[in-house]
Design an enzyme around this catalytic site. Structure first.
Site, PDB file in Angstrom:
ATOM      1  N   LYS A 233     -12.904  94.537 121.674  1.00  0.00           N
ATOM      2  CA  LYS A 233     -12.037  93.714 122.517  1.00  0.00           C
ATOM      3  C   LYS A 233     -10.869  93.201 121.682  1.00  0.00           C
ATOM      4  CE  LYS A 233     -12.485  89.588 125.508  1.00  0.00           C
ATOM      5  NZ  LYS A 233     -13.471  88.583 125.976  1.00  0.00           N
TER       6      LYS A 233
ATOM      7  N   SER B  60     -14.040  88.612 130.883  1.00  0.00           N
ATOM      8  CA  SER B  60     -12.703  88.982 130.443  1.00  0.00           C
ATOM      9  C   SER B  60     -12.640  90.271 129.631  1.00  0.00           C
ATOM     10  CB  SER B  60     -12.124  87.836 129.596  1.00  0.00           C
ATOM     11  OG  SER B  60     -12.924  87.592 128.439  1.00  0.00           O
TER      12      SER B  60
ATOM     13  N   SER C  12     -18.335  86.886 129.625  1.00  0.00           N
ATOM     14  CA  SER C  12     -17.324  87.936 129.472  1.00  0.00           C
ATOM     15  C   SER C  12     -17.871  89.296 129.075  1.00  0.00           C
ATOM     16  CB  SER C  12     -16.271  87.496 128.443  1.00  0.00           C
ATOM     17  OG  SER C  12     -15.567  86.373 128.910  1.00  0.00           O
TER      18      SER C  12
END
Length: 460
Positions: free
Chosen positions: A71, A146, A169
């Protein structure tokens, strides 16, 4: 070619020379080019240049030649880190985050940085700058967030992902896209080198094709000195608690898929019992926003200062691209919406919650909690903060993920929807520190349910 192969088996084939690291790398690059419309990567330059090659220096490593992507709030030395926001353009990491360093030491190769919701402030992975992350299991539907870019890539060529999780997330995208998502006990793995939201809640995690793969990776990353009780001495099937508050207000499809899974577990000998968790649920609801929104405004600037990017702080806040994220952050910059007293009270209460949760496991003699990862199915129109049944989409989705984050519990989501249906995740949590037991038990349940293969026929 390698989509259905267990990670441990693929690693063995790499060591034996049955499969070459170069072949896996080429297949992964080819898949990325073919599926560019899913917006899974944030690339500054050529993918070929940013996708590392297996190093002979780590050839004996357990993960040698296995591609791993991260990420884009996780620092990878010599690669850009944007946290999904335009104000961090030009920031190049000078060192590796803990999780990156650990995976590299095992021989894994860096495949690149994944798209995300801007500054981790959302659960849809709509990104104004780099495009909305697509859902490979349900084209046109929300991928979750996210860490949505980490799941928006079908599971080809042994490619694995390491995202971060504050309030869900990792596990929300896993549930929406029909794969496994694991968040360890808070603090089990250091969060150093991760652009933070909240130091109290942030944790690096794993997104894998199956829970079995996550268990294999966890064992390699954590090593043998975890201090955890041996899984062999724990009785299986175990007693599983179903928190009543987390089984309410479910979409019909979610309810049907999750209860079908529970019934199959019961048929296999698991003792599944309903728990009255009303007091714990009410306490947890008071904590969802207070701590992360209060801590972000010190944790985020302090992280940039530590990385030598303090000159970027004003630019980040001034150039937020997502109007909803900008509204939230600018409102808190303009006015103290959470007082110091409220923040101190929330920290006290999160300590109470953690004690109460671990006491619940002991008092009820349960090994795991089980509940639907999300109450609603992924929407076909990807909303930034749209409303579902009178509540914000964010609140509707995060309501079942935030308990494990606040209580510091290890948590894993596994897919339970039937083939061809919209993905649904069933969540399992264990007491603090019992990560390996959680993963091995969930892998056993995954095998019983036969739901370990995500349905991504559209792309294959």
């Amino acid at each position: 070619m390698y989509r259905k192969q267990p990670l441990e088996s693929l690693c063995r084939d790499l060591r034996n020379g049955t499969v070459s690291a170069a072949e896996i790398r080429e297949q992964a690059l080819s898949a990325e080019a073919r599926l560019k419309h899913l917006n899974c990567f944030i690339r500054d330059g050529d993918a070929e240049e940013q996708f590392s090659k297996a190093s002979d220096a780590f050839k004996g490593g357990a993960l040698w030649g296995i591609p791993v992507s991260f990420k884009d709030n996780i620092c990878v030395k010599d690669l850009p880190v944007t946290a999904g926001t335009p104000g961090m353009t030009g920031c190049i990491a000078t060192h590796d985050a803990f999780i990156v360093k650990k995976l590299k030491s095992l021989g894994a190769v860096v495949a690149g940085k994944n798209n995300m919701h801007e500054l981790s402030f959302g659960i849809t992975s709509v990104n104004v700058q780099w495009g909305t992350a697509g859902n490979p299991a349900a084209p046109g539907y929300c991928a979750g967030g996210s860490s949505g870019g980490c799941v928006s890539r079908p599971w080809s060529a042994g490619l694995y992902r390491s995202p971060s999780d504050t309030g869900g997330s990792v596990r929300i995208p896993a549930a929406f896209c029909g794969i496994a998502g694991f968040r360890p006990t808070t603090g089990r793995w250091a969060s150093s080198g991760i652009i933070p939201v909240s130091h109290t809640k942030d944790a690096p995690g794993l997104l894998t094709r199956t829970v079995k793969d996550a268990a294999f990776l966890y064992g390699l990353i954590s090593g043998s000195n975890t201090g955890e009780p041996s899984c062999e001495v724990r009785k299986l099937p175990c007693r599983v608690g179903l928190p009543a508050s987390l089984w309410t207000g479910l979409d019909d499809h979610v309810e049907r898929a999750c209860f079908t899974a529970i019934r199959r577990m019961q048929d296999a000998g698991f003792d599944c019992v309903e728990l009255d968790d009303g007091g714990i649920y009410a306490l947890n609801e008071t904590l969802t926003f207070t701590i992360p929104l209060y801590e972000f405004f010190t944790d985020f600037p302090r992280a940039l200062l530590g990385l030598g990017w303090e000159q970027k702080i004003d630019a980040v806040f001034s150039h937020i691209a997502d109007p909803h994220v900008r509204k939230i952050i600018h409102a808190h910059l303009a006015e103290e919406l959470i007082s110091r007293a409220e923040a101190a009270s929330a920290v006290r209460d999160i300590g109470r919650l953690r004690l109460q949760m671990n006491a619940l496991f002991q008092r009820q003699n349960i090994g795991l909690l089980a509940y639907p990862r999300h109450r609603v199915t992924s929407p076909c129109q990807v909303p930034p903060l749209s409303h579902v049944t009178g509540r914000s989409f964010f609140a509707e989705v995060i309501v079942n993920t935030d308990l494990a984050s606040n209580a510091a519990l290890p948590s894993v989501s596994l897919p339970v929807a039937p083939p061809g249906a919209l993905p649904v995740g069933l969540s399992f949590d264990a007491p603090t520190g019992q990560d390996l037991f959680l993963l091995k038990t969930a892998a056993h349940i995954e095998m019983l349910l036969g739901t370990s293969e995500p349905d991504i026929r559209t792309y294959w």
